[in-house]
Design a protein around this motif. Structure first.
Motif, mmCIF file in Angstrom:
data_model
loop_
_atom_site.group_PDB
_atom_site.id
_atom_site.type_symbol
_atom_site.label_atom_id
_atom_site.label_comp_id
_atom_site.label_asym_id
_atom_site.label_seq_id
_atom_site.Cartn_x
_atom_site.Cartn_y
_atom_site.Cartn_z
ATOM 1 N N ALA A 28 48.362 43.591 36.279
ATOM 2 C CA ALA A 28 47.885 44.669 37.142
ATOM 3 C C ALA A 28 47.975 46.013 36.428
ATOM 4 O O ALA A 28 47.064 46.837 36.510
ATOM 5 N N LEU A 29 49.085 46.233 35.701
ATOM 6 C CA LEU A 29 49.201 47.472 34.935
ATOM 7 C C LEU A 29 48.091 47.568 33.893
ATOM 8 O O LEU A 29 47.534 48.642 33.651
ATOM 9 N N ALA A 187 49.201 38.823 45.972
ATOM 10 C CA ALA A 187 47.808 38.712 46.396
ATOM 11 C C ALA A 187 47.264 40.011 46.967
ATOM 12 O O ALA A 187 46.117 40.380 46.716
ATOM 13 N N LYS A 188 48.094 40.748 47.717
ATOM 14 C CA LYS A 188 47.592 41.926 48.425
ATOM 15 C C LYS A 188 47.794 43.238 47.685
ATOM 16 O O LYS A 188 47.116 44.215 47.952
ATOM 17 N N VAL A 189 48.756 43.263 46.747
ATOM 18 C CA VAL A 189 49.068 44.509 46.053
ATOM 19 C C VAL A 189 48.619 44.486 44.601
ATOM 20 O O VAL A 189 48.080 45.466 44.091
ATOM 21 N N LEU A 190 48.844 43.379 43.920
ATOM 22 C CA LEU A 190 48.634 43.345 42.472
ATOM 23 C C LEU A 190 47.266 42.823 42.054
ATOM 24 O O LEU A 190 46.800 43.141 40.958
ATOM 25 N N LEU A 191 46.631 42.014 42.860
ATOM 26 C CA LEU A 191 45.311 41.499 42.493
ATOM 27 C C LEU A 191 44.225 42.470 42.933
ATOM 28 O O LEU A 191 44.292 43.030 44.040
ATOM 29 N N PRO A 192 43.216 42.694 42.079
ATOM 30 C CA PRO A 192 42.211 43.733 42.361
ATOM 31 C C PRO A 192 41.504 43.599 43.707
ATOM 32 O O PRO A 192 41.087 44.599 44.285
ATOM 33 N N SER A 195 44.101 43.799 49.546
ATOM 34 C CA SER A 195 43.845 44.887 50.485
ATOM 35 C C SER A 195 44.642 46.149 50.180
ATOM 36 O O SER A 195 44.279 47.236 50.643
ATOM 37 N N TYR A 196 45.751 46.038 49.412
ATOM 38 C CA TYR A 196 46.566 47.206 49.093
ATOM 39 C C TYR A 196 46.529 47.570 47.606
ATOM 40 O O TYR A 196 47.283 48.433 47.163
ATOM 41 N N TYR A 197 45.652 46.923 46.857
ATOM 42 C CA TYR A 197 45.603 47.185 45.411
ATOM 43 C C TYR A 197 45.305 48.654 45.118
ATOM 44 O O TYR A 197 45.852 49.235 44.175
ATOM 45 N N HIS A 198 44.472 49.272 45.931
ATOM 46 C CA HIS A 198 44.121 50.679 45.684
ATOM 47 C C HIS A 198 45.350 51.573 45.776
ATOM 48 O O HIS A 198 45.439 52.597 45.084
ATOM 49 N N LEU A 199 46.320 51.198 46.616
ATOM 50 C CA LEU A 199 47.545 51.988 46.720
ATOM 51 C C LEU A 199 48.375 51.872 45.448
ATOM 52 O O LEU A 199 48.924 52.864 44.968
ATOM 53 N N PHE A 200 48.463 50.662 44.913
ATOM 54 C CA PHE A 200 49.200 50.456 43.666
ATOM 55 C C PHE A 200 48.537 51.222 42.528
ATOM 56 O O PHE A 200 49.202 51.911 41.748
#
Length: 251
Positions: A28-29, A187-192, A195-200
């Motif tokens: 993700a980084l 699934a929700k934070v780190l994968l493009p 649903s929360y990837y934009h926050l990360f």
């Protein structure tokens, strides 16, 4: 001579495994950042052996590595689970060596949960017990924590909310709906497509926009950089066999 971002992994994430592994935080980084930064991703499991885990010696190595960077500190520190707790400990001990923190499901309050004599924790409980279980936050810190988290994997959301409230002005918290410690956080934070990837993505880029934050003592602000990844730990891109990214049940 690139500036350096530190990544501290979750328990067992960099442990030896007979199966090929992927490293979703590093991946993700890599998607969020450019090629202007080096990511330093050491392990607190020497040789991949979890029973040789040593947090105190790892903290000493982190200090040495930070002083060797071109800027004399880590631009940002990203930590997952136990790595999130260790990142917070490091910034409490050496705030001048840390720009700001991004913590994913930090595993805090181990002493209060009396985990040190349970299972694998008993092998290095004294080492962990010598360090603060809820560190004092001295550098700007953003936390991603799921509302489905629990003490069985990471830390109950009530613990993290109280930690944030006690460090008002230095900590911000995204308490994410329908997110647990491992699979849903990935699934929700780190994968493009999460649903929360934009926050990360926003948090990582914001953490590296130094003008938006006070600089550590003795550290000169540098220009804002949109950055990328040069991995100094296990190479991402391998087949996922499991998500060995959290502390074990009961820890």
């Amino acid at each position: 001579n690139k500036p350096v971002v530190l990544y501290l992994h979750g328990f067992e994430e960099f442990a030896k495994s007979p199966q090929p592994q992927r490293y979703p935080v590093l991946e993700a980084l890599g998607l969020v950042l450019g090629d202007a930064y080096e990511v330093y991703a050491p392990s607190y499991h020497p040789g991949g052996e979890i029973y040789h885990t040593n947090f105190i010696s790892t903290l000493g190595k982190l200090k040495k590595r930070a002083l060797e960077t071109p800027t004399g500190s880590f631009e940002a520190v990203v930590g997952w689970s136990v790595g999130g707790w260790l990142a917070a400990v490091f910034q409490e001990q050496c705030p001048e060596l840390v720009g700001r923190l991004i913590l994913l499901g930090p595993c805090i309050d181990m002493a209060e949960r009396e985990c040190y004599d349970k299972g694998v924790w008993a092998k290095y409980g004294a080492d962990m017990a010598a360090l603060p279980s809820r560190p004092i936050i001295k550098r700007p810190t953003h936390i991603f924590h799921g509302d489905l988290e629990s003490d069985e994997g990471g830390a109950d959301p009530k613990r993290v909310k109280a930690w944030t409230a006690n460090n008002t002005g230095m900590m911000t918290l995204d308490n994410l709906n329908d997110v647990d410690h491992v699979n849903l956080l990935v699934a929700k934070v780190l994968l493009p497509k999460g649903s929360y990837y934009h926050l990360f993505k926003t948090a990582v880029k914001g953490a590296l926009a130094r003008a938006a934050w006070p600089s550590p003592a003795g550290h000169t602000s540098s220009e804002t950089r949109v950055v990328a990844l040069e991995v100094m730990g296990p190479a991402p891109g391998q087949i996922i066999s499991n998500w060995a990214l959290c502390c074990p049940p009961g820890g």
